[in-house]
Design a protein around this motif. Structure first.
Motif, PDB file in Angstrom:
ATOM      1  N   UNK A   1     -29.887  -0.473   5.958  1.00  0.00           N
ATOM      2  CA  UNK A   1     -31.010  -0.532   5.036  1.00  0.00           C
ATOM      3  C   UNK A   1     -32.046  -1.502   5.582  1.00  0.00           C
ATOM      4  N   UNK A   2     -33.259  -1.006   5.784  1.00  0.00           N
ATOM      5  CA  UNK A   2     -34.286  -1.853   6.358  1.00  0.00           C
ATOM      6  C   UNK A   2     -35.556  -1.911   5.546  1.00  0.00           C
ATOM      7  N   UNK A   3     -36.445  -2.757   5.996  1.00  0.00           N
ATOM      8  CA  UNK A   3     -37.732  -3.013   5.349  1.00  0.00           C
ATOM      9  C   UNK A   3     -38.532  -1.727   5.140  1.00  0.00           C
ATOM     10  N   UNK A   4     -39.152  -1.634   3.994  1.00  0.00           N
ATOM     11  CA  UNK A   4     -40.092  -0.566   3.646  1.00  0.00           C
ATOM     12  C   UNK A   4     -39.458   0.824   3.580  1.00  0.00           C
ATOM     13  N   UNK A   5     -38.136   0.867   3.374  1.00  0.00           N
ATOM     14  CA  UNK A   5     -37.484   2.155   3.152  1.00  0.00           C
ATOM     15  C   UNK A   5     -36.861   2.794   4.364  1.00  0.00           C
ATOM     16  N   UNK A   6     -36.363   2.005   5.283  1.00  0.00           N
ATOM     17  CA  UNK A   6     -35.653   2.540   6.452  1.00  0.00           C
ATOM     18  C   UNK A   6     -34.166   2.645   6.100  1.00  0.00           C
ATOM     19  N   UNK A   7     -33.577   3.795   6.270  1.00  0.00           N
ATOM     20  CA  UNK A   7     -32.172   4.007   5.914  1.00  0.00           C
ATOM     21  C   UNK A   7     -31.456   4.846   6.964  1.00  0.00           C
ATOM     22  N   UNK A   8     -30.193   4.497   7.202  1.00  0.00           N
ATOM     23  CA  UNK A   8     -29.216   5.388   7.834  1.00  0.00           C
ATOM     24  C   UNK A   8     -28.092   5.470   6.808  1.00  0.00           C
ATOM     25  N   UNK A   9     -27.931   6.613   6.169  1.00  0.00           N
ATOM     26  CA  UNK A   9     -26.918   6.800   5.125  1.00  0.00           C
ATOM     27  C   UNK A   9     -25.804   7.693   5.657  1.00  0.00           C
ATOM     28  N   UNK A  10     -24.567   7.235   5.530  1.00  0.00           N
ATOM     29  CA  UNK A  10     -23.415   7.967   6.037  1.00  0.00           C
ATOM     30  C   UNK A  10     -22.487   8.273   4.872  1.00  0.00           C
ATOM     31  N   UNK A  11     -22.192   9.561   4.679  1.00  0.00           N
ATOM     32  CA  UNK A  11     -21.308  10.020   3.605  1.00  0.00           C
ATOM     33  C   UNK A  11     -20.105  10.705   4.252  1.00  0.00           C
ATOM     34  N   UNK A  12     -19.033   9.957   4.518  1.00  0.00           N
ATOM     35  CA  UNK A  12     -17.891  10.546   5.221  1.00  0.00           C
ATOM     36  C   UNK A  12     -17.312  11.782   4.534  1.00  0.00           C
ATOM     37  N   UNK A  13     -17.219  11.759   3.216  1.00  0.00           N
ATOM     38  CA  UNK A  13     -16.632  12.890   2.490  1.00  0.00           C
ATOM     39  C   UNK A  13     -17.379  14.195   2.738  1.00  0.00           C
ATOM     40  N   UNK A  14     -18.679  14.095   2.967  1.00  0.00           N
ATOM     41  CA  UNK A  14     -19.506  15.287   3.197  1.00  0.00           C
ATOM     42  C   UNK A  14     -19.812  15.516   4.680  1.00  0.00           C
ATOM     43  N   UNK A  15     -19.304  14.627   5.548  1.00  0.00           N
ATOM     44  CA  UNK A  15     -19.599  14.713   6.979  1.00  0.00           C
ATOM     45  C   UNK A  15     -21.116  14.715   7.187  1.00  0.00           C
ATOM     46  N   UNK A  16     -21.798  13.782   6.505  1.00  0.00           N
ATOM     47  CA  UNK A  16     -23.255  13.785   6.417  1.00  0.00           C
ATOM     48  C   UNK A  16     -23.844  12.464   6.890  1.00  0.00           C
TER      49      UNK A  16
END
Length: 147
Positions: A104-119
């Motif tokens: 989670x970074x400044x001004x809305x930077x995201x790397x989101x990992x959802x293992x259950x969905x392989x996403x």
């Protein structure tokens, strides 16, 4: 991993990088990093990051600030997200919760990992609120994965 040579970390005047912020990386390269962790540290059948570190770093070490950001591990946040939870799109599916770890970074930077969905989902933005992209993730992207 084929990360662009343009990727870099901002350093202070002495050339010291703190490693916790100031990373400049493309969305595609950020997605590769998320995929590396989703795959337990493996990239192209090669163990680049020890699986034990992936597990350790994506496990809560404290409960975070209590503001809805979630718990915190080693440079990863973690919490559950529910499709449709921001009410920007009415989900036609039964309620669900997914455990997510994310950078989670400044001004809305995201790397989101959802293992259950392989996403793996990446947002790059320049929002006045760092949290602004989250409704798109919960209400649109997670909904797209519902069955």
């Amino acid at each position: 991993m084929g990360i662009s040579e343009d990727a870099h970390w901002r350093a202070d005047p002495q050339g010291i990088v703190d490693g916790g912020n100031g990373l400049f990386i493309s969305a595609r390269d950020a997605a590769k990093f998320g995929q590396l962790f989703l795959n337990g540290g493996i990239w192209n059948e090669q163990q680049l990051v020890p699986a034990s570190w992936v597990t350790e770093s994506t496990s809560a070490k404290n409960r975070g600030a209590g503001d809805g950001t979630g718990s915190y591990g080693y440079q990863w946040w973690m919490r559950s997200f529910a499709p449709g939870s921001n009410n920007t799109y009415a989900t036609p599916y039964a309620p669900a919760n997914y455990d997510v770890y994310y950078a989670f970074g400044h001004a809305g930077q995201f790397i989101l990992v959802v293992p259950e969905l392989d996403l793996v989902t990446v947002f790059t933005s320049d929002c006045s609120s760092s949290y602004a992209p989250r409704p798109y993730f919960t209400d649109y992207i997670l909904n797209a994965y519902m069955r």
